[in-house]
Design an enzyme around this catalytic site. Structure first.
Site, mmCIF file in Angstrom:
data_model
loop_
_atom_site.group_PDB
_atom_site.id
_atom_site.type_symbol
_atom_site.label_atom_id
_atom_site.label_comp_id
_atom_site.label_asym_id
_atom_site.label_seq_id
_atom_site.Cartn_x
_atom_site.Cartn_y
_atom_site.Cartn_z
ATOM 1 N N ALA A 78 27.683 34.601 34.649
ATOM 2 C CA ALA A 78 27.333 34.085 35.976
ATOM 3 C C ALA A 78 27.867 35.025 37.060
ATOM 4 O O ALA A 78 29.089 35.119 37.247
ATOM 5 C CB ALA A 78 27.893 32.683 36.170
ATOM 6 N N ASN A 82 27.866 34.447 40.089
ATOM 7 C CA ASN A 82 28.516 33.601 41.088
ATOM 8 C C ASN A 82 28.461 32.153 40.617
ATOM 9 O O ASN A 82 27.434 31.713 40.102
ATOM 10 C CB ASN A 82 27.816 33.736 42.448
ATOM 11 C CG ASN A 82 28.709 33.305 43.598
ATOM 12 O OD1 ASN A 82 29.241 32.199 43.611
ATOM 13 N ND2 ASN A 82 28.876 34.179 44.576
ATOM 14 N N HIS A 141 33.715 40.740 51.198
ATOM 15 C CA HIS A 141 34.747 40.124 50.370
ATOM 16 C C HIS A 141 36.143 40.530 50.851
ATOM 17 O O HIS A 141 36.305 41.447 51.652
ATOM 18 C CB HIS A 141 34.577 40.535 48.901
ATOM 19 C CG HIS A 141 33.490 39.810 48.192
ATOM 20 N ND1 HIS A 141 32.162 40.170 48.308
ATOM 21 C CD2 HIS A 141 33.513 38.736 47.363
ATOM 22 C CE1 HIS A 141 31.414 39.360 47.562
ATOM 23 N NE2 HIS A 141 32.216 38.480 46.986
ATOM 24 N N THR A 190 33.362 37.237 35.143
ATOM 25 C CA THR A 190 33.867 38.585 35.365
ATOM 26 C C THR A 190 32.720 39.580 35.391
ATOM 27 O O THR A 190 31.818 39.517 34.560
ATOM 28 C CB THR A 190 34.855 38.967 34.242
ATOM 29 O OG1 THR A 190 35.853 37.959 34.121
ATOM 30 C CG2 THR A 190 35.525 40.299 34.547
ATOM 31 N N THR A 191 32.752 40.516 36.336
ATOM 32 C CA THR A 191 31.717 41.546 36.397
ATOM 33 C C THR A 191 32.005 42.642 35.379
ATOM 34 O O THR A 191 33.030 42.636 34.703
ATOM 35 C CB THR A 191 31.638 42.151 37.802
ATOM 36 O OG1 THR A 191 32.930 42.648 38.169
ATOM 37 C CG2 THR A 191 31.199 41.107 38.813
ATOM 38 N N LYS A 214 39.306 42.729 46.009
ATOM 39 C CA LYS A 214 38.215 42.753 45.036
ATOM 40 C C LYS A 214 38.114 44.146 44.423
ATOM 41 O O LYS A 214 38.116 45.153 45.139
ATOM 42 C CB LYS A 214 36.905 42.348 45.701
ATOM 43 C CG LYS A 214 35.744 42.214 44.729
ATOM 44 C CD LYS A 214 34.547 41.570 45.399
ATOM 45 C CE LYS A 214 33.360 41.462 44.443
ATOM 46 N NZ LYS A 214 33.693 40.721 43.223
ATOM 47 N N GLY A 233 45.184 34.833 37.896
ATOM 48 C CA GLY A 233 44.371 35.278 39.017
ATOM 49 C C GLY A 233 44.005 34.124 39.930
ATOM 50 O O GLY A 233 44.201 32.953 39.598
#
Length: 253
Positions: free
Chosen positions: A107, A109, A137, A81-82, A141, A15
């Site tokens: 995190a 961000n 974004h 990663t969300t 995304k 990625g």
């Protein structure tokens, strides 16, 4: 590379963020990249390579299992990663209780400026009648709103609740197309997906006669690497779950 280099594995090597993290770790004299895994690769490679810290920059569908695996093997995790809702975080905290020496950083961000913008938004929120968040974004995304925007909204909402500030005034009675955006903890959040963007966010705060805008822009994904490396170097000193890079930053606030 020093004799005491931290052994790091990166998940999501193919990625955009993952490839940047691979380069950042390789370029750091105090870190050693021992594994860089892509989709479908065997997680047991982390154990075979002796990874001490894993950096998860994958996708929401994979991140929980990746972190569960790491913690179950005593490997610290730095996660960008969300996909971590309250239930998933509670499950992770329960697992960490059985691995008391292991640390995990979730995190939203990794850009230092974005972390500061979140903190500034939280500090300012109780001084204004209205607050909304706009995040912008690139169109590739996968999630909306962004994790940073959701975290900002949560911090802002909590600050306003502590200060006894009522909900932002809003006379809207009809919104069949959802023009007012998502609502996160009572704060409206608007998501823009536009070709040419990387990662941008602004918190709009207003009272009668004035407006304050707290804005952060990342023009290149290299901007996130300072935070990734800070997380890798710090996570071993913070057992348990830390939510937000500010947990490793002495902001003096």
């Amino acid at each position: 590379m020093t004799d005491e280099a931290i052994r790091v594995a990166v998940l999501g090597r193919d990625g955009r963020m993952g490839s940047e993290a691979v380069r950042a770790v390789q370029d750091a004299a105090d870190l050693e990249l021992v594994a860089a895994l892509g989709r479908g690769d065997d997680l047991s490679e982390l154990v075979r390579r002796g990874a001490q810290v894993v950096v998860d920059l994958t996708v929401p569908a994979a991140t929980r299992e990746n972190v569960r695996f790491a913690v179950s093997h005593g490997i610290h995790a730095v996660v960008g990663t969300t996909g971590w809702d309250d239930a998933a975080l509670a499950e992770l905290e329960a697992q960490l209780a059985d691995s008391p020496g292991t640390g995990v950083l979730i995190a939203p961000n990794f850009a230092v400026g974005a972390v500061l913008a979140m903190k500034f938004s939280e500090l300012a929120a109780r001084f204004f009648e209205s607050v909304e968040v706009v995040e912008l974004h690139h169109p590739r995304k996968l999630d909306a709103p962004s994790g940073t925007a959701a975290r900002t909204a949560a911090l802002v909402a909590a600050a306003r609740e502590r200060a006894g500030i009522p909900a932002s005034p809003d006379a809207t009675e009809s919104d069949p197309q959802g023009a007012r955006g998502a609502v996160v903890d009572g704060v409206h959040v608007h998501s823009v997906r536009l070709q040419g963007l990387v990662a941008h966010q602004e918190t709009l705060l207003g009272s009668t006669g004035e407006q304050l805008t707290v804005r952060h822009d990342s023009y290149d994904r290299v901007s996130f690497m300072t935070g990734v490396l800070l997380g890798v170097r710090s996570v071993g000193r913070y057992p348990g779950l830390t939510h937000g890079l500010d947990g490793y930053m002495d902001l003096g606030l």
